[in-house]
Design a protein around this motif. Sequence first.
Motif, short mmCIF file in Angstrom:
data_model
loop_
_atom_site.label_atom_id
_atom_site.label_comp_id
_atom_site.label_asym_id
_atom_site.label_seq_id
_atom_site.Cartn_x
_atom_site.Cartn_y
_atom_site.Cartn_z
N PRO A 43 -3.73 -0.80 6.65
CA PRO A 43 -4.59 0.36 6.35
C PRO A 43 -6.08 0.07 6.51
O PRO A 43 -6.83 0.96 6.92
CB PRO A 43 -4.24 0.67 4.89
CG PRO A 43 -2.82 0.21 4.74
CD PRO A 43 -2.74 -1.03 5.57
N LEU A 44 -6.53 -1.15 6.21
CA LEU A 44 -7.95 -1.45 6.37
C LEU A 44 -8.38 -1.40 7.82
O LEU A 44 -9.47 -0.93 8.15
CB LEU A 44 -8.28 -2.83 5.78
CG LEU A 44 -8.60 -2.85 4.28
CD1 LEU A 44 -7.32 -2.86 3.46
CD2 LEU A 44 -9.45 -4.07 3.95
N ALA A 45 -7.53 -1.91 8.72
CA ALA A 45 -7.86 -1.86 10.15
C ALA A 45 -7.96 -0.42 10.63
O ALA A 45 -8.86 -0.06 11.39
CB ALA A 45 -6.81 -2.62 10.96
N ARG B 28 -2.07 -7.94 3.77
CA ARG B 28 -3.49 -8.19 3.55
C ARG B 28 -4.17 -6.92 3.05
O ARG B 28 -4.26 -5.92 3.74
CB ARG B 28 -4.17 -8.66 4.84
CG ARG B 28 -3.66 -9.98 5.40
CD ARG B 28 -3.63 -11.08 4.36
NE ARG B 28 -4.91 -11.36 3.77
CZ ARG B 28 -5.57 -12.50 3.90
NH1 ARG B 28 -5.06 -13.46 4.63
NH2 ARG B 28 -6.72 -12.69 3.28
N THR B 29 -4.63 -7.00 1.80
CA THR B 29 -5.34 -5.86 1.20
C THR B 29 -6.83 -6.15 1.08
O THR B 29 -7.57 -5.35 0.51
CB THR B 29 -4.77 -5.56 -0.18
OG1 THR B 29 -4.89 -6.72 -1.02
CG2 THR B 29 -3.31 -5.15 -0.09
N HIS C 14 -10.99 0.41 -0.64
CA HIS C 14 -10.80 1.58 -1.50
C HIS C 14 -10.59 2.83 -0.64
O HIS C 14 -9.73 3.67 -0.96
CB HIS C 14 -12.02 1.77 -2.40
CG HIS C 14 -12.12 0.76 -3.51
ND1 HIS C 14 -11.18 0.65 -4.50
CD2 HIS C 14 -13.05 -0.20 -3.77
CE1 HIS C 14 -11.51 -0.33 -5.33
NE2 HIS C 14 -12.65 -0.86 -4.90
N LEU C 15 -11.35 2.96 0.46
CA LEU C 15 -11.16 4.10 1.34
C LEU C 15 -9.75 4.12 1.94
O LEU C 15 -9.14 5.18 2.08
CB LEU C 15 -12.18 4.06 2.48
CG LEU C 15 -13.64 4.39 2.15
CD1 LEU C 15 -14.50 4.23 3.40
CD2 LEU C 15 -13.76 5.82 1.62
N ALA C 16 -9.26 2.93 2.26
CA ALA C 16 -7.95 2.83 2.91
C ALA C 16 -6.81 3.22 1.98
O ALA C 16 -5.75 3.65 2.44
CB ALA C 16 -7.73 1.41 3.42
N THR C 17 -7.02 3.06 0.67
CA THR C 17 -5.96 3.36 -0.29
C THR C 17 -6.10 4.73 -0.93
O THR C 17 -5.22 5.15 -1.68
CB THR C 17 -5.93 2.29 -1.40
OG1 THR C 17 -7.22 2.23 -2.04
CG2 THR C 17 -5.58 0.93 -0.81
N ASN D 143 -7.67 1.50 15.97
CA ASN D 143 -6.76 0.49 15.41
C ASN D 143 -5.48 1.10 14.86
O ASN D 143 -5.00 0.71 13.80
CB ASN D 143 -7.48 -0.30 14.31
CG ASN D 143 -8.70 -1.04 14.83
OD1 ASN D 143 -8.82 -1.28 16.03
ND2 ASN D 143 -9.60 -1.39 13.93
N VAL D 144 -4.92 2.03 15.59
CA VAL D 144 -3.71 2.72 15.17
C VAL D 144 -2.57 2.32 16.11
O VAL D 144 -2.76 2.32 17.34
CB VAL D 144 -3.92 4.25 15.21
CG1 VAL D 144 -2.62 4.98 14.88
CG2 VAL D 144 -5.02 4.65 14.25
N PRO D 145 -1.40 1.97 15.58
CA PRO D 145 -0.29 1.61 16.46
C PRO D 145 -0.04 2.65 17.53
O PRO D 145 -0.03 3.85 17.27
CB PRO D 145 0.89 1.49 15.48
CG PRO D 145 0.26 1.07 14.20
CD PRO D 145 -1.05 1.81 14.15
N GLY D 146 0.13 2.17 18.76
CA GLY D 146 0.33 3.05 19.89
C GLY D 146 -0.92 3.29 20.71
O GLY D 146 -0.84 3.73 21.86
N VAL D 147 -2.09 3.01 20.13
CA VAL D 147 -3.35 3.18 20.84
C VAL D 147 -3.66 1.94 21.67
O VAL D 147 -3.43 0.81 21.22
CB VAL D 147 -4.51 3.46 19.86
CG1 VAL D 147 -5.86 3.45 20.58
CG2 VAL D 147 -4.30 4.79 19.15
N ASN D 148 -4.15 2.12 22.87
CA ASN D 148 -4.62 1.00 23.68
C ASN D 148 -6.12 0.83 23.40
O ASN D 148 -6.91 1.74 23.69
CB ASN D 148 -4.38 1.25 25.17
CG ASN D 148 -4.81 0.09 26.04
OD1 ASN D 148 -5.99 -0.05 26.36
ND2 ASN D 148 -3.86 -0.75 26.42
#
Length: 280
Positions: free
Chosen positions: A134-136, A115-116, A269-272, A143-148
């Motif tokens: 990346p958008l999340a 999903r882009t 755009h920010l995510a990319t 919203n980063v893997p490993g974060v609760n």
Amino acid sequence: MSKTNELGAFLQARRDLVRPEEAGLPAGTRRRVPGLRREEVAQLAGISSEYYLRLEQGRDQHPSPQVLDALARALGLADEAADYLHGLARPIHKRPARRRQERVPDGIRQFVMSRTDLPAMVLGRYQDVLVSNPLARALSPANVPGVNVLRAAFLDPEVKALYENDWEHIVGGAVAALRALAGPETRDPHLAELVGDLSVRSQEFRRLWARHDVRPRTSGTALVKHPQLGPIRLNYEKLTVTGSDGLLLVLWHAPPGTPAAESLSLLAHLATEPRSAADA
């Protein structure tokens, strides 16, 4: 009250939240409790005051389904909270001490990462981010893997600032959803670890957890105060991943043609954008 008397704690917390007039009772001017008295709950449920007292004190932790239904009506519980009440009265079967690894199905992982156009991620049973696009990640540092995300919402000032006026509503729903997702098995050691940590570190979490709200979160809106894009009013959906043990697919979206939809395009755009040497 015994520390293992979850049924009694639930009943007491919920009666404290019911105003007498909501139950068709006179409020009076000399009430010494914030909500209903024990005898009033017993009257509304059609049981004796002595029996209700035994329930709250944990001397009877397995009332009949008929009594539980009557208590749910007396306390005005929604379906999810009523189911939770029934679960508290069932014999407890401890979960295995070893925590099973949470695995995101390949198809769901591919969907999230493909999903882009909108932020997407998968949360585990205990609100850990398992995968996010990346958008999340551009939407929130939580919203980063490993974060609760629950810990981040209560303990990270940067995350709290994102939601500003909506923060209390969002964390209240998140705590109620954690109870709903975990179910009545509050002796789960991993849930106990999360609740214990947050209870020590956050007074607001302690207050919300003590309410015993039970409410699954499936959809809603949130105003995100993004540091680069400004305020963005987004819709979100929380969808159960079929065949999993409590995994949730979380999506943020906005109606086409709205300012929020335009902000999501800018977020993409920010995510990319490649990170600068200072950020690398």
